[in-house]
Write an enzyme that holds these catalytic residues in place. Structure first.
Site, PDB file in Angstrom:
ATOM      1  N   CYS A   1       0.808  -1.212   0.000  1.00 48.56           N
ATOM      2  CA  CYS A   1       0.000   0.000   0.000  1.00 48.56           C
ATOM      3  C   CYS A   1       0.848   1.272   0.000  1.00 48.56           C
ATOM      4  O   CYS A   1       1.910   1.312   0.621  1.00 48.56           O
ATOM      5  CB  CYS A   1      -0.877   0.022   1.231  1.00 48.56           C
ATOM      6  SG  CYS A   1      -1.888  -1.441   1.400  1.00 48.56           S
TER       7      CYS A   1
ATOM      8  N   ARG B   1       4.907   0.431  -6.142  1.00 51.74           N
ATOM      9  CA  ARG B   1       4.827  -0.448  -4.987  1.00 51.74           C
ATOM     10  C   ARG B   1       3.861  -1.599  -5.214  1.00 51.74           C
ATOM     11  O   ARG B   1       3.883  -2.584  -4.481  1.00 51.74           O
ATOM     12  CB  ARG B   1       4.378   0.352  -3.760  1.00 51.74           C
ATOM     13  CG  ARG B   1       5.366   1.413  -3.342  1.00 51.74           C
ATOM     14  CD  ARG B   1       4.761   2.377  -2.372  1.00 51.74           C
ATOM     15  NE  ARG B   1       4.553   1.799  -1.061  1.00 51.74           N
ATOM     16  CZ  ARG B   1       5.457   1.767  -0.090  1.00 51.74           C
ATOM     17  NH1 ARG B   1       6.655   2.263  -0.319  1.00 51.74           N
ATOM     18  NH2 ARG B   1       5.196   1.245   1.079  1.00 51.74           N
TER      19      ARG B   1
ATOM     20  N   TRP C   1      -2.903  -2.657  -1.663  1.00 54.49           N
ATOM     21  CA  TRP C   1      -2.459  -3.990  -2.098  1.00 54.49           C
ATOM     22  C   TRP C   1      -3.116  -4.957  -1.132  1.00 54.49           C
ATOM     23  O   TRP C   1      -2.759  -5.016   0.049  1.00 54.49           O
ATOM     24  CB  TRP C   1      -0.931  -4.061  -2.022  1.00 54.49           C
ATOM     25  CG  TRP C   1      -0.320  -5.291  -2.615  1.00 54.49           C
ATOM     26  CD1 TRP C   1      -0.047  -5.523  -3.927  1.00 54.49           C
ATOM     27  CD2 TRP C   1       0.130  -6.453  -1.905  1.00 54.49           C
ATOM     28  NE1 TRP C   1       0.530  -6.760  -4.083  1.00 54.49           N
ATOM     29  CE2 TRP C   1       0.648  -7.348  -2.858  1.00 54.49           C
ATOM     30  CE3 TRP C   1       0.138  -6.837  -0.564  1.00 54.49           C
ATOM     31  CZ2 TRP C   1       1.170  -8.592  -2.514  1.00 54.49           C
ATOM     32  CZ3 TRP C   1       0.661  -8.072  -0.217  1.00 54.49           C
ATOM     33  CH2 TRP C   1       1.173  -8.934  -1.190  1.00 54.49           C
TER      34      TRP C   1
ATOM     35  N   ASN D   1      -1.199   1.424   5.820  1.00 47.92           N
ATOM     36  CA  ASN D   1      -0.288   0.432   5.233  1.00 47.92           C
ATOM     37  C   ASN D   1       0.204  -0.417   6.385  1.00 47.92           C
ATOM     38  O   ASN D   1       0.685   0.111   7.383  1.00 47.92           O
ATOM     39  CB  ASN D   1       0.889   1.148   4.542  1.00 47.92           C
ATOM     40  CG  ASN D   1       1.977   0.175   4.082  1.00 47.92           C
ATOM     41  OD1 ASN D   1       1.710  -1.000   3.876  1.00 47.92           O
ATOM     42  ND2 ASN D   1       3.191   0.671   3.935  1.00 47.92           N
TER      43      ASN D   1
ATOM     44  N   LYS E   1      13.461 -13.140 -12.176  1.00 50.82           N
ATOM     45  CA  LYS E   1      13.127 -12.006 -13.051  1.00 50.82           C
ATOM     46  C   LYS E   1      12.091 -12.440 -14.073  1.00 50.82           C
ATOM     47  O   LYS E   1      11.131 -11.736 -14.338  1.00 50.82           O
ATOM     48  CB  LYS E   1      14.361 -11.505 -13.819  1.00 50.82           C
ATOM     49  CG  LYS E   1      15.366 -10.665 -13.095  1.00 50.82           C
ATOM     50  CD  LYS E   1      14.882  -9.354 -12.575  1.00 50.82           C
ATOM     51  CE  LYS E   1      14.257  -9.435 -11.252  1.00 50.82           C
ATOM     52  NZ  LYS E   1      14.712  -9.361 -10.015  1.00 50.82           N
TER      53      LYS E   1
ATOM     54  N   GLU F   1       8.650 -13.011 -12.474  1.00 49.03           N
ATOM     55  CA  GLU F   1       8.077 -11.760 -11.955  1.00 49.03           C
ATOM     56  C   GLU F   1       7.412 -10.935 -13.053  1.00 49.03           C
ATOM     57  O   GLU F   1       6.329 -10.406 -12.852  1.00 49.03           O
ATOM     58  CB  GLU F   1       9.168 -10.887 -11.312  1.00 49.03           C
ATOM     59  CG  GLU F   1       9.545 -11.280  -9.910  1.00 49.03           C
ATOM     60  CD  GLU F   1      10.615 -10.358  -9.329  1.00 49.03           C
ATOM     61  OE1 GLU F   1      10.497  -9.991  -8.170  1.00 49.03           O
ATOM     62  OE2 GLU F   1      11.587 -10.001 -10.045  1.00 49.03           O
TER      63      GLU F   1
ATOM     64  N   HIS G   1      18.034 -34.476 -10.670  1.00 49.79           N
ATOM     65  CA  HIS G   1      17.229 -34.948  -9.536  1.00 49.79           C
ATOM     66  C   HIS G   1      15.797 -34.437  -9.599  1.00 49.79           C
ATOM     67  O   HIS G   1      15.133 -34.370  -8.571  1.00 49.79           O
ATOM     68  CB  HIS G   1      17.887 -34.527  -8.220  1.00 49.79           C
ATOM     69  CG  HIS G   1      19.252 -35.105  -8.035  1.00 49.79           C
ATOM     70  ND1 HIS G   1      19.470 -36.460  -7.915  1.00 49.79           N
ATOM     71  CD2 HIS G   1      20.474 -34.525  -7.999  1.00 49.79           C
ATOM     72  CE1 HIS G   1      20.775 -36.678  -7.787  1.00 49.79           C
ATOM     73  NE2 HIS G   1      21.410 -35.519  -7.851  1.00 49.79           N
TER      74      HIS G   1
ATOM     75  N   LYS H   1       6.662  -3.710  -4.471  1.00 52.41           N
ATOM     76  CA  LYS H   1       8.078  -3.356  -4.465  1.00 52.41           C
ATOM     77  C   LYS H   1       8.671  -3.509  -3.073  1.00 52.41           C
ATOM     78  O   LYS H   1       9.783  -3.971  -2.895  1.00 52.41           O
ATOM     79  CB  LYS H   1       8.222  -1.905  -4.938  1.00 52.41           C
ATOM     80  CG  LYS H   1       9.651  -1.396  -4.988  1.00 52.41           C
ATOM     81  CD  LYS H   1      10.395  -2.060  -6.110  1.00 52.41           C
ATOM     82  CE  LYS H   1      11.863  -1.698  -6.141  1.00 52.41           C
ATOM     83  NZ  LYS H   1      12.610  -2.666  -6.953  1.00 52.41           N
TER      84      LYS H   1
HETATM   85  C1  G6P Z   1       9.879  -7.579  -2.913  1.00 50.33           C
HETATM   86  C2  G6P Z   1      10.398  -6.991  -4.199  1.00 50.33           C
HETATM   87  C3  G6P Z   1      11.703  -7.665  -4.583  1.00 50.33           C
HETATM   88  C4  G6P Z   1      12.706  -7.541  -3.453  1.00 50.33           C
HETATM   89  C5  G6P Z   1      12.148  -8.080  -2.138  1.00 50.33           C
HETATM   90  C6  G6P Z   1      13.047  -7.712  -0.964  1.00 50.33           C
HETATM   91  O1  G6P Z   1       9.505  -8.896  -3.122  1.00 50.33           O
HETATM   92  O2  G6P Z   1       9.445  -7.146  -5.239  1.00 50.33           O
HETATM   93  O3  G6P Z   1      12.230  -7.049  -5.736  1.00 50.33           O
HETATM   94  O4  G6P Z   1      13.861  -8.250  -3.780  1.00 50.33           O
HETATM   95  O5  G6P Z   1      10.875  -7.502  -1.875  1.00 50.33           O
HETATM   96  O6  G6P Z   1      13.063  -6.325  -0.843  1.00 50.33           O
HETATM   97  P1  G6P Z   1      14.230  -5.468  -0.224  1.00 50.33           P
HETATM   98  O7  G6P Z   1      13.735  -4.062  -0.320  1.00 50.33           O
HETATM   99  O8  G6P Z   1      14.378  -5.926   1.207  1.00 50.33           O
HETATM  100  O9  G6P Z   1      15.464  -5.713  -0.999  1.00 50.33           O
END
Ligand code: G6P
Length: 613
Positions: free
Chosen positions: A2, A27, A74, A100, A488, A491, A507, A608
């Site tokens: 959020c 975000r 969110w 949030n 990646k 995502e 395996h 994010k």
């Molecule tokens: C979320 C984001 C990722 C990020 C992760 C950890 O899942 O989408 O891109 O790697 O959080 O976030 P941080 O800010 O702790 O690196």
């Protein structure tokens, strides 16, 4: 997660709130809303879907007012729907709240409030907050005391923006666990979940601390603790350049950020190598040689992409320093903290510095007496404020949800930590250090080389993006690269992808391979048998008719006849190869997502900065 914005000033608030929310879109969100204070009272508009929907709603049914709060939601509790979107109101419609975080005891609070006659509109945890404040307020307290009394009853995490119809010139903000900043302008003040929302509006900010409350008007900011004691307001200058929150001509933030990597790494190199006595590890609270020597263990904690950076960090620290190194997921460590103590350096890796699980891990380690260090991209974040030593990745705001420049900056930062630890512990000769220094300085150019191959990589992605699933294989230093490449891809392109240690393929994942499955093989040349083992794995894929995409060291033609596609990248020492290999994989994922027509900067369901557990 959020996003929150709030405004009190002389300008019409709606446009400013919407602009702020747009800058927080990265975000991740599924619905949005605003509430404003007008002479006539409190009014609210909310809707599901993108901000464009809210924009249209407001165009048809505008809201006037110079004080307001806005939110992008969110969903955690309750499906994405208009009724579950924020702001949420109390029964009389006098109090509006955006939130949030998660109020963990909301069911218990809701039952209590319902028993007292409150009628709830939504399924959210948030809605208990306006009802609770109203209940405390009608009990005869002043509004600030009512907010405090309500917050004391809430367990969990929150950043809140609050309006009260009876006070048309002010709004309130509070924070526990979830980030919130106050932006100071001329005759106007803002709140926001993150800096990009208000970067263009203000020159100074105040980072709201844990358990603090703020009362904000156009001309005044007052801070309080939960006991109601006033707290001094200490503004700090905002140092990020406003243009860093723009796309700078690129079609997406993600593509811009992928292309920023050579510059980000170059400036990191300069600030850590070109310093007296360099290399330097931490920018703040650096360890002296005796402290490095006293260490028995390093434990790395992180989530998501940062976790893969930490896996790389472990390999490098173990190779260079002889220290014993553990890597933990924040979400696991918090419930199963292994052996850590005063002789452990607990190193958190986080782009945002606000990831709830990483922070929980840090607090758990702190309670066990560890020294806390952080590799982080956001100055002023909770992680930075709770750490003894900090290495800033200085990658600039990362807006694309899928992390790119933060990852390579984290890898580079871990190299500095490993080199400093190794030197202090007598594990690295001056000559070996000089060689590292020389090779590190080639890395930004090597990244440029890969970026210049963007078109060729796009053509490869165009051939493979429709496959049902894809595999990413690597060994040793490129095993984390394989994990990150697969992450990646899933995502942003939504293609099922698995990263695997190449030796483990037989395996299980080998069962997936057929003539439709792209298999990305990281075949960097190494000085030992690891390279040959990797080539054998590629042959195993070939024997099952997998569609091989080989990332190879430039000049290596061994796989030309086996691979359907070859992506040559500059040959660097194995420990540095993940930096170039991952850029190729970022581009591969990017162009696959583009071929699928996905919303690359705002992939579905992702956030994010994951500020809830
Ligand atoms: C979320 C984001 C990722 C990020 C992760 C950890 O899942 O989408 O891109 O790697 O959080 O976030 P941080 O800010 O702790 O690196």
């Amino acid at each position: 997660m959020c996003g929150i914005v709030g405004y009190a000033g002389r300008r019409p608030a709606t446009a400013l709130l919407l602009d702020g929310l747009r800058r927080l879109e990265y975000r991740g969100y599924d619905s949005a809303g605003v509430a404003l204070l007008e002479a006539g009272g409190l009014t609210c508009r909310k809707t599901v879907g993108r901000l464009d929907n809210l924009d249209k709603l407001l165009a048809g049914d505008p809201l006037a007012g110079r004080v307001g709060i806005g939110h992008t939601r969110w969903a955690t509790h309750g499906e994405p729907s208009t009724v579950n979107s924020h702001p949420h109101l109390d029964g009389a419609g006098r109090i509006a709240v955006v939130h949030n975080g998660i109020i963990e005891n909301y069911q218990e609070l809701r039952a209590e409030l319902e028993a007292r006659g409150c009628v709830f509109q939504s399924q959210t945890d948030t809605e208990v907050v306006p009802h609770l404040i109203a209940a405390e307020w009608t009990a005869g307290r002043d509004f600030l005391a009512a907010v405090r009394a309500a917050l004391v009853r809430c367990r969990g995490a929150y950043a809140l923006g609050i309006l009260n119809a009876a006070e048309p010139d002010v709004f309130y903000a509070a924070r526990k666990g979830s980030p919130l900043i106050i932006g100071l302008g001329a005759e106007e003040n803002f709140i926001a979940s993150d800096v990009p929302a208000i970067l263009k509006q203000v020159a100074e900010v105040v980072y709201l601390e844990e358990d603090q409350l703020a009362r904000i008007s156009a001309d005044c900011i007052e801070l309080f603790d939960l006991a109601g004691q006033a707290v001094p307001v200490q503004p700090q200058p905002l140092t990020l350049a406003a243009e860093s929150a723009d796309r700078a001509g690129f079609e997406t933030f993600m593509l811009k950020e992928i292309h920023e990597q050579p510059r980000v790494l170059r400036s990191l190199l300069e600030s850590h190598l070109d310093v007296p006595g360099g290399p330097r590890a931490f920018d703040r609270g650096d360890l002296d040689p005796a402290a490095w020597r006293a260490l028995k263990q390093v434990t790395l904690v992180s989530c998501g992409t940062a976790y893969y950076a930490a896996l790389y960090g472990r390999l490098l620290l173990e190779r260079l320093t002889g220290l014993s190194v553990a890597v933990e997921l924040g979400s696991e460590f918090r419930y199963a903290p292994g052996k850590v103590g005063p002789e452990t350096l607990f190193l958190a890796v986080s782009q945002s510095g606000e990831t709830a699980d990483t922070l929980a891990g840090v607090r758990c380690a702190r309670a066990r007496g560890c020294r806390i260090a952080a590799i982080c991209n956001v100055d002023g974040s909770t992680l930075v404020r709770e750490s003894d030593a900090v290495l800033f990745t200085h990658a600039g705001p990362e807006i694309g949800v899928a992390s790119t420049k933060a990852y390579t900056a984290q890898l580079m930062s871990l190299i500095f930590v490993a080199l400093c630890a190794a030197r202090a512990r007598g594990e690295l000769t001056a000559d070996a250090l000089a060689e590292w220094d020389r090779e590190l300085r080639h890395v930004p150019d090597a990244l440029h080389y890969v970026l210049n191959r963007g078109e060729a990589i796009a053509a490869i992605a165009a051939k493979h993006y429709e496959g049902p699933s894809s595999l990413y294989l690597g060994r040793r230093f490129n095993y984390p690269t394989a994990l990150e490449g697969a992450l990646k891809n899933k995502e942003i392109s939504y293609q099922h992808a698995e990263g695997y240690a190449a030796g483990e393929m037989k395996h299980g994942p080998i069962a997936l391979i057929n003539e439709y499955v792209p298999v990305v093989c990281l075949c960097t040349r190494t000085e030992d048998e690891v390279y040959e083992k990797m080539i054998s794995n590629v042959r195993e894929v070939e024997a099952r008719h997998g569609r091989i995409i080989a990332v190879v060291s430039e000049g290596d033609h061994q796989l030309d006849d086996v691979a359907e596609d070859v992506i040559p990248v500059p040959a660097l020492r194995e420990e540095l190869s993940p930096l170039v290999n991952v850029v190729a994989l970022q581009l591969l994922a990017y162009y696959a997502a583009r071929a699928r027509g996905n919303d690359i900067d705002k992939p579905r369901n992702l956030a994010k900065s994951v500020t809830v557990e």
